[in-house]
Design an enzyme around this catalytic site. Structure first.
Site, PDB file in Angstrom:
ATOM      1  N   ASP A   1       4.904   3.477  -4.737  1.00  0.00           N
ATOM      2  CA  ASP A   1       3.708   3.743  -4.831  1.00  0.00           C
ATOM      3  C   ASP A   1       3.488   3.632  -6.475  1.00  0.00           C
ATOM      4  OD1 ASP A   1       3.142   4.327  -1.923  1.00  0.00           O
ATOM      5  OD2 ASP A   1       4.100   6.147  -2.248  1.00  0.00           O
TER       6      ASP A   1
ATOM      7  N   ASP B   1      -2.102   1.764   1.266  1.00  0.00           N
ATOM      8  CA  ASP B   1      -2.711   2.805   0.955  1.00  0.00           C
ATOM      9  C   ASP B   1      -4.484   3.232   1.298  1.00  0.00           C
ATOM     10  OD1 ASP B   1      -0.112   3.308   2.112  1.00  0.00           O
ATOM     11  OD2 ASP B   1       0.035   4.420   0.004  1.00  0.00           O
TER      12      ASP B   1
END
Length: 164
Positions: free
Chosen positions: A124, A142
């Site tokens: 991330d 995401d």
């Protein structure tokens, strides 16, 4: 364009974009590096997330977490392919927008599954703050999963308005 070709092209493009961005972050930043872009609002970071979206289940350790998260990802992707094959079985009206929505979720799920399967964690790198609240870090996959979910809601809303 054929629904399967459209789905494959969209999902592959998302997977490639997700892989490129994650590989860049892994090469350019060490773990937990933070580079402010807009002070107090947006940072580029490097976080390795062993859990699910937004860090859920990161407390579950070892093989169980991998099996659970991989299994859920495969089940979701299988469900998407089944819905694409027979949308009317789920009360959905087949449309290009529905196909794009499902392909977008599929591409995002593939991106995170790739990380989980080959690395054991998901990279991330986008971090936002809203006042004192720090939104959990996330990535391109995401974003695409959420965009696809939003498009699915839009298709349902549009279908509901047309049937009135």
């Amino acid at each position: 364009m054929n629904r399967w070709v459209r789905t494959a092209v969209i999902a592959a493009a998302i997977l490639v974009l997700d892989r490129i961005t994650k590989l860049y972050i892994q090469a350019a930043l060490t773990a937990y590096d933070t580079h402010p872009v807009i002070a107090g609002f947006f940072n580029i970071v490097h976080v390795e997330n062993p859990g699910a979206a937004f860090g859920m289940l990161d407390g579950l350790h070892g093989a169980w977490r991998t099996i659970l998260l991989t299994g859920v990802s495969i089940a979701v992707m299988s469900g998407i392919l089944f819905v694409l094959h027979r949308p009317s079985s789920f009360g959905l009206k087949d449309s290009v927008l529905l196909q794009i929505a499902l392909a977008t979720v599929l591409g995002g799920a593939l991106g995170n599954l790739w990380d989980r399967a080959f690395r054991g964690t998901v990279t991330d790198f986008l971090q936002f703050f809203f006042g004192t609240y720090e939104f959990p870090s996330f990535n391109v996959a995401d974003i695409m999963i959420n965009v696809g979910a939003g498009l699915l809601l839009l298709t349902q809303w549009r279908n509901g308005k047309q049937s009135v």
